[in-house]
Design a protein around this motif. Structure first.
Motif, short mmCIF file in Angstrom:
data_model
loop_
_atom_site.label_atom_id
_atom_site.label_comp_id
_atom_site.label_asym_id
_atom_site.label_seq_id
_atom_site.Cartn_x
_atom_site.Cartn_y
_atom_site.Cartn_z
N PHE A 3 0.85 -1.20 0.00
CA PHE A 3 0.00 0.00 0.00
C PHE A 3 0.88 1.25 0.00
O PHE A 3 1.85 1.32 0.74
CB PHE A 3 -0.88 0.03 1.25
N ILE A 4 0.51 2.16 -0.77
CA ILE A 4 1.24 3.42 -0.83
C ILE A 4 0.47 4.44 0.02
O ILE A 4 -0.71 4.69 -0.22
CB ILE A 4 1.37 3.93 -2.27
N ARG A 5 1.18 4.91 0.98
CA ARG A 5 0.56 5.91 1.84
C ARG A 5 0.56 7.27 1.15
O ARG A 5 1.56 7.67 0.58
CB ARG A 5 1.32 6.06 3.15
N PRO A 6 -0.56 7.94 1.28
CA PRO A 6 -0.56 9.29 0.69
C PRO A 6 0.28 10.23 1.55
O PRO A 6 0.31 10.12 2.76
CB PRO A 6 -2.02 9.70 0.71
N ARG A 7 0.99 11.06 0.88
CA ARG A 7 1.84 12.01 1.60
C ARG A 7 0.99 13.12 2.20
O ARG A 7 0.12 13.66 1.55
CB ARG A 7 2.84 12.65 0.66
N ARG A 8 1.29 13.41 3.42
CA ARG A 8 0.60 14.52 4.06
C ARG A 8 1.35 15.81 3.74
O ARG A 8 2.56 15.86 3.86
CB ARG A 8 0.57 14.35 5.57
N ARG A 9 0.59 16.76 3.38
CA ARG A 9 1.21 18.05 3.11
C ARG A 9 1.12 18.89 4.36
O ARG A 9 0.08 18.99 4.99
CB ARG A 9 0.50 18.76 1.98
N HIS A 10 2.21 19.49 4.69
CA HIS A 10 2.27 20.36 5.86
C HIS A 10 2.30 21.80 5.36
O HIS A 10 3.24 22.23 4.72
CB HIS A 10 3.51 20.06 6.71
N TYR A 11 1.21 22.50 5.68
CA TYR A 11 1.15 23.89 5.27
C TYR A 11 1.74 24.74 6.39
O TYR A 11 1.38 24.59 7.55
CB TYR A 11 -0.30 24.32 5.02
N GLY A 12 2.63 25.62 6.05
CA GLY A 12 3.27 26.49 7.04
C GLY A 12 2.27 27.53 7.55
O GLY A 12 1.51 28.10 6.79
N GLY A 13 2.28 27.75 8.81
CA GLY A 13 1.39 28.74 9.41
C GLY A 13 2.11 29.42 10.56
O GLY A 13 3.13 28.95 11.05
N ILE A 14 1.57 30.52 10.95
CA ILE A 14 2.16 31.27 12.05
C ILE A 14 1.31 31.02 13.29
O ILE A 14 0.10 31.23 13.28
CB ILE A 14 2.20 32.77 11.72
#
Length: 133
Positions: A3-14
């Motif tokens: 199974f290929i795990r979907p990559r989680r995108r990390h959005y930068g925030g303050i």
């Protein structure tokens, strides 16, 4: 089977929570360190003097307007009741000074009357307020 795990995108925030903490700390600091001045509640233009001293903040302020009305702590009082009010205040704290904040154009007879009432109420320290030249 893999199974290929979907990559989680990390959005930068303050993160603003430290900024909010600092804002509240500064607000508390300014509230605690600010000084509050007591006034008589009337608009007077004080006479000027060369020898002006700062007096205690625990003093009783008596204001005399240009028209000759007498005020204590933003409340207009009659000259006949002034002595009774002063005696009550002096019973609470006998060493409290009284400061007469008189308008420059107030009748001098009214100032003498207020000084006389202070004397009859056994006030030990009476001063007349003035602004420095």
């Amino acid at each position: 089977m893999s199974f290929i795990r979907p990559r989680r995108r990390h959005y930068g925030g303050i993160d603003i929570s430290p900024m909010m903490d600092m804002t509240f700390i500064l607000l508390i600091f300014f509230i605690v360190t600010s000084t509050f001045t007591r006034e008589t509640g009337i608009d007077v233009s004080k006479p000027k003097a060369n020898t002006v001293k700062e007096l205690s903040k625990e003093s009783i302020l008596i204001g005399i307007t240009r028209q000759g009305t007498v005020h204590i702590n933003e409340t207009q009082v009659n000259l006949s009741s002034l002595q009774t009010i002063l005696r009550q205040m002096m019973n609470e704290a006998p060493d409290r000074p009284v400061i007469i904040v008189s308008d420059r154009d107030a009748p001098s007879g009214k100032i003498v009357d207020v000084l006389d009432e202070c004397n009859l109420a056994h006030v030990r320290k009476v001063s007349i307020s003035a602004s420095k030249e």
